[in-house]
Design a protein around this motif. Structure first.
Motif, PDB file in Angstrom:
ATOM      1  N   ALA A 199     -26.094  18.197 -67.339  1.00  0.00           N
ATOM      2  CA  ALA A 199     -25.212  17.978 -66.185  1.00  0.00           C
ATOM      3  C   ALA A 199     -25.792  16.906 -65.267  1.00  0.00           C
ATOM      4  O   ALA A 199     -25.065  16.294 -64.475  1.00  0.00           O
ATOM      5  N   TYR A 200     -27.103  16.696 -65.383  1.00  0.00           N
ATOM      6  CA  TYR A 200     -27.776  15.677 -64.582  1.00  0.00           C
ATOM      7  C   TYR A 200     -27.980  14.376 -65.342  1.00  0.00           C
ATOM      8  O   TYR A 200     -27.694  13.292 -64.851  1.00  0.00           O
ATOM      9  N   ALA A 201     -28.547  14.483 -66.538  1.00  0.00           N
ATOM     10  CA  ALA A 201     -28.906  13.306 -67.322  1.00  0.00           C
ATOM     11  C   ALA A 201     -29.087  13.711 -68.774  1.00  0.00           C
ATOM     12  O   ALA A 201     -29.240  14.898 -69.092  1.00  0.00           O
ATOM     13  N   ALA A 202     -29.094  12.719 -69.662  1.00  0.00           N
ATOM     14  CA  ALA A 202     -29.215  13.020 -71.093  1.00  0.00           C
ATOM     15  C   ALA A 202     -30.576  13.609 -71.447  1.00  0.00           C
ATOM     16  O   ALA A 202     -30.683  14.436 -72.355  1.00  0.00           O
ATOM     17  N   ARG A 203     -31.628  13.195 -70.727  1.00  0.00           N
ATOM     18  CA  ARG A 203     -32.983  13.708 -70.972  1.00  0.00           C
ATOM     19  C   ARG A 203     -33.667  13.969 -69.643  1.00  0.00           C
ATOM     20  O   ARG A 203     -33.309  13.360 -68.616  1.00  0.00           O
ATOM     21  N   PRO A 204     -34.698  14.808 -69.622  1.00  0.00           N
ATOM     22  CA  PRO A 204     -35.404  15.084 -68.374  1.00  0.00           C
ATOM     23  C   PRO A 204     -35.974  13.848 -67.691  1.00  0.00           C
ATOM     24  O   PRO A 204     -35.925  13.737 -66.463  1.00  0.00           O
ATOM     25  N   ASP A 205     -36.537  12.919 -68.466  1.00  0.00           N
ATOM     26  CA  ASP A 205     -37.163  11.742 -67.866  1.00  0.00           C
ATOM     27  C   ASP A 205     -36.160  10.825 -67.176  1.00  0.00           C
ATOM     28  O   ASP A 205     -36.551   9.957 -66.389  1.00  0.00           O
ATOM     29  N   LEU A 206     -34.880  11.005 -67.460  1.00  0.00           N
ATOM     30  CA  LEU A 206     -33.838  10.200 -66.831  1.00  0.00           C
ATOM     31  C   LEU A 206     -33.259  10.873 -65.591  1.00  0.00           C
ATOM     32  O   LEU A 206     -32.429  10.285 -64.898  1.00  0.00           O
ATOM     33  N   ALA A 207     -33.714  12.088 -65.317  1.00  0.00           N
ATOM     34  CA  ALA A 207     -33.245  12.848 -64.161  1.00  0.00           C
ATOM     35  C   ALA A 207     -34.239  12.708 -63.002  1.00  0.00           C
ATOM     36  O   ALA A 207     -35.368  12.245 -63.175  1.00  0.00           O
ATOM     37  N   THR A 208     -33.813  13.136 -61.819  1.00  0.00           N
ATOM     38  CA  THR A 208     -34.702  13.090 -60.664  1.00  0.00           C
ATOM     39  C   THR A 208     -35.721  14.225 -60.729  1.00  0.00           C
ATOM     40  O   THR A 208     -35.567  15.183 -61.510  1.00  0.00           O
ATOM     41  N   LYS A 209     -36.730  14.131 -59.907  1.00  0.00           N
ATOM     42  CA  LYS A 209     -37.736  15.188 -59.821  1.00  0.00           C
ATOM     43  C   LYS A 209     -37.074  16.522 -59.467  1.00  0.00           C
ATOM     44  O   LYS A 209     -37.369  17.550 -60.087  1.00  0.00           O
ATOM     45  N   LYS A 210     -36.192  16.512 -58.493  1.00  0.00           N
ATOM     46  CA  LYS A 210     -35.535  17.750 -58.083  1.00  0.00           C
ATOM     47  C   LYS A 210     -34.734  18.345 -59.222  1.00  0.00           C
ATOM     48  O   LYS A 210     -34.764  19.555 -59.453  1.00  0.00           O
ATOM     49  N   GLN A 211     -34.018  17.508 -59.952  1.00  0.00           N
ATOM     50  CA  GLN A 211     -33.211  17.996 -61.062  1.00  0.00           C
ATOM     51  C   GLN A 211     -34.086  18.596 -62.157  1.00  0.00           C
ATOM     52  O   GLN A 211     -33.746  19.631 -62.752  1.00  0.00           O
ATOM     53  N   GLN A 212     -35.220  17.983 -62.427  1.00  0.00           N
ATOM     54  CA  GLN A 212     -36.148  18.534 -63.416  1.00  0.00           C
ATOM     55  C   GLN A 212     -36.689  19.888 -62.970  1.00  0.00           C
ATOM     56  O   GLN A 212     -36.806  20.825 -63.759  1.00  0.00           O
TER      57      GLN A 212
END
Length: 343
Positions: A77-90
């Motif tokens: 829902a945030y990004a395709a992979r964790p590294d492409l998401a923000t710190k908060k989203q991770q």
């Protein structure tokens, strides 16, 4: 494959002025939660605090979350992979993994306090809406402005909710002349336009069936009746609670994730918590006459608790126990409309 830069990886890959209060609902810690400082310790060990790292080792981002976990716990829902998401989203996805799998999901957990830290990373924040410019201002409990956006038209009522279950709130607005909700997933564009209830009713936002997404509802002030929808289309629950002239409230009073109804009596300054069957669960006095009642998870965990906003000074008074003022913070300007959300 072992990456030379890391010795440990994510191992699990499974899919105020307050009166006397008489609320008896106890705060319950969630199955798993940790403060941002604890997650920073995990990230320091897992990735040397590189939240955008991708070394093709099958684990991604600051907390080295596997792609299978990222997908299973809603990260896409945030990004395709964790590294492409923000710190908060991770961290929000890591919270879900922690609640499901426990601290053992991270090889770096020993010595960080992850197994014993019960503080939630992102408690509900405050905000304010300037009706003169139609601008929302999002803030935290320290009084810092996190962001701002214009949404809706003059005379509409400001809203905030987690419309997609992504773990953070985004904006919305309600046109009382037509009984229409306008919901945004990105604080810019209108993602949904929904007519619900009748003109002149008061808009509501809550998770009526505990699925993790916010839904809409409406309150008829003439009959003190709540109309709640689980699908943003049909009325799922109709319940009378409180008296005409009271201000409607909703909250997760038991900490189960399912929201119940409530009401605030402005004549006595009393909050009343209720369930969807119309039963009263508790009551408490908080704040002063003329203040605006608030509800939120100010600690980020457990049941919702109450608060109040002084419109003459733009000051929020938040309570973690429905009795004492835990946080006092001035945000926005007098005459603005208070909002709350998990920004």
């Amino acid at each position: 494959m072992t990456n030379r830069s890391f010795t440990r990886r994510l191992r699990a890959t499974a899919t105020v002025l307050a009166g006397t209060a008489c609320l008896t609902v106890a705060i319950q810690a969630p199955a798993g939660a940790a403060s941002v400082s604890t997650w920073d310790k995990i990230a320091q060990c897992e990735s040397t605090n590189n939240w955008s790292i991708n070394t093709n080792n099958g684990y991604y981002g600051g907390l080295q979350i596997s792609l299978s976990n990222w997908k299973s716990y809603g990260g896409t829902a945030y990004a395709a992979r964790p590294d492409l998401a923000t710190k908060k989203q991770q961290i929000l996805i890591a919270e879900k993994i922690l609640a499901s799998q426990g601290a053992r999901a991270w090889g770096c957990a020993p010595g960080t306090g992850l197994a014993t830290d019960t503080a939630a990373p992102y408690p509900d924040g405050i905000g304010a809406y300037d009706p003169g410019t139609g601008t929302f201002y999002e803030g935290n409990q320290a009084g810092a402005t996190l962001g701002s956006a214009k949404f809706g038209n003059a005379g509409w009522k400001p809203l905030a909710g987690d419309w997609t279950g992504k773990g953070t709130s985004s904006l919305g607005a309600y046109d009382p002349a037509t009984g229409t909700f306008y919901l945004s997933n990105d604080n810019v564009n209108t993602a949904a336009t929904i007519k619900f209830g009748n003109p002149g009713w008061i808009p509501l936002v809550g998770d009526w069936n505990g699925t993790g997404t916010s839904k809409i509802g409406a309150y008829d002030p003439n009959t003190a009746t709540f109309y709640l929808s689980n699908d943003n289309v049909n009325t799922t629950t109709t319940v009378k609670f409180g008296n005409p002239g009271w201000i409607p409230l909703v909250g997760d009073w038991n900490g189960t994730g399912t929201y119940g109804v409530g009401a605030y009596d402005p004549n006595t300054g009393t909050f009343y918590e209720g369930n969807q069957a119309g039963a009263t669960l508790g009551s408490a006095k908080f704040g002063n006459p003329g203040w605006t009642p608030l509800v939120g998870k100010w600690t980020g965990k457990g049941p919702s608790t109450i608060g109040a906003y002084d419109p003459s000074s733009g000051t929020f008074y938040l309570s973690n126990d429905n009795t004492n003022t835990a946080v006092t913070v001035t945000f926005g300007n007098p005459g603005w409309i208070p909002i709350t959300g998990n920004w």
